[in-house]
Scaffold this motif. Structure first.
Motif, short mmCIF file in Angstrom:
data_model
loop_
_atom_site.label_atom_id
_atom_site.label_comp_id
_atom_site.label_asym_id
_atom_site.label_seq_id
_atom_site.Cartn_x
_atom_site.Cartn_y
_atom_site.Cartn_z
N HIS A 93 0.82 -1.21 0.00
CA HIS A 93 0.00 0.00 0.00
C HIS A 93 0.86 1.27 0.00
O HIS A 93 0.48 2.30 0.54
CB HIS A 93 -0.95 -0.02 1.20
CG HIS A 93 -1.89 -1.18 1.19
ND1 HIS A 93 -3.18 -1.09 0.73
CD2 HIS A 93 -1.70 -2.47 1.55
CE1 HIS A 93 -3.76 -2.28 0.82
NE2 HIS A 93 -2.89 -3.12 1.32
N HIS A 104 -1.96 3.60 -4.68
CA HIS A 104 -2.16 2.15 -4.62
C HIS A 104 -3.63 1.77 -4.70
O HIS A 104 -4.52 2.58 -4.48
CB HIS A 104 -1.55 1.58 -3.34
CG HIS A 104 -2.24 2.06 -2.08
ND1 HIS A 104 -1.90 3.23 -1.45
CD2 HIS A 104 -3.26 1.53 -1.36
CE1 HIS A 104 -2.66 3.40 -0.38
NE2 HIS A 104 -3.50 2.39 -0.32
N ASP A 122 -6.57 -0.77 -3.27
CA ASP A 122 -7.05 -1.70 -2.25
C ASP A 122 -7.97 -2.70 -2.93
O ASP A 122 -8.99 -2.32 -3.51
CB ASP A 122 -7.85 -0.97 -1.17
CG ASP A 122 -6.99 -0.18 -0.21
OD1 ASP A 122 -5.76 -0.25 -0.31
OD2 ASP A 122 -7.58 0.52 0.64
N HIS A 136 -8.33 -6.94 1.07
CA HIS A 136 -7.71 -6.10 2.09
C HIS A 136 -8.49 -6.17 3.41
O HIS A 136 -7.90 -6.15 4.50
CB HIS A 136 -7.65 -4.66 1.57
CG HIS A 136 -6.92 -3.69 2.44
ND1 HIS A 136 -5.88 -4.05 3.28
CD2 HIS A 136 -7.06 -2.34 2.58
CE1 HIS A 136 -5.43 -2.98 3.90
NE2 HIS A 136 -6.13 -1.94 3.51
N GLY A 153 -3.51 -5.69 -1.83
CA GLY A 153 -3.44 -4.44 -2.57
C GLY A 153 -2.11 -4.34 -3.28
O GLY A 153 -1.28 -5.25 -3.19
#
Length: 211
Positions: free
Chosen positions: A45, A49, A51, A55, A199
């Motif tokens: 992350h 980035h 997710d 996550h 992620g």
């Protein structure tokens, strides 16, 4: 066409949640090696980035199995720079979000908190109610211009994350929208293909094509 790179540069002094990236020189021409080679230690992350649902939801879709159609395509950059606190349903509705599958929220974070070297005390986030509204509108990807889409008041419960990722939406965080005028673009946001990861750091660009 005009290309806006909305990706944060990755380096050891960057804004980061927790431990910052570290760089090791493995080989260097200056030391007589055949080439320059570095080894990077960084989290999934880091910087701009994505997710993935995995996550916050065990067994949900990991980042390497996300639908590329959700990560590439028409996107709306919303002007939410006047919002303080949480972005609400009314804010999203007034910005014309309905009918768009990819939405990026340009807030005061882009020119403020995102430019600081360390985490700010407060920033603009998305309310859980607005997150549920986005699901009802058929949004596939929602992005924001800070470390997290979560309000600074909810980083103990992560309500917006549970709502969005529990419904299978993709979250794009740390998108630098400071130089991007609000409007419609083509988004290309491709996370590294980290197998079964929650992620991944992502190179993200917005494209404005000539009429």
């Amino acid at each position: 066409m005009e290309i806006y790179d909305i990706t944060l540069p990755i380096h050891p002094e960057m804004l980061h949640w927790g431990r910052k990236p570290e760089v090791e020189i493995v080989e260097s021409l200056a030391n007589g090696d055949a080439s320059n080679v570095t080894r990077w230690r960084l989290g999934a992350h880091t910087g701009t980035h994505v997710d993935a649902p995995a996550h916050f939801v065990d067994g949900a879709t990991p980042v390497d199995k996300l639908d590329l159609h959700a990560l590439i395509g028409p996107a709306l950059v919303v002007d939410a720079t006047a919002v303080t606190g949480d972005i609400s349903i009314d804010d999203l509705a007034a910005a014309g979000v309905a009918g768009h599958q990819r939405v990026l929220l340009k807030t005061s974070n882009s020119a403020g908190a995102l430019k600081l070297p360390d985490r700010a005390e407060s920033w603009v986030g998305l309310s859980p109610e607005a997150a549920r509204w986005l699901i009802g509108q058929g949004v596939q990807l929602i992005g924001i211009d800070y470390l997290t889409i979560e309000s600074h008041t909810r980083t103990d419960t992560w309500d917006a994350h549970h709502v969005l990722l529990g419904a299978g939406l993709i979250i794009l965080e740390n998108a630098d929208l400071d130089a991007v005028p609000p409007g419609e673009y083509e988004l290309v946001a491709l996370p590294a293909k980290l197998v079964d990861a929650d992620g991944s750091f992502t190179r993200a660009v917005l494209i404005k094509r000539d009429a």
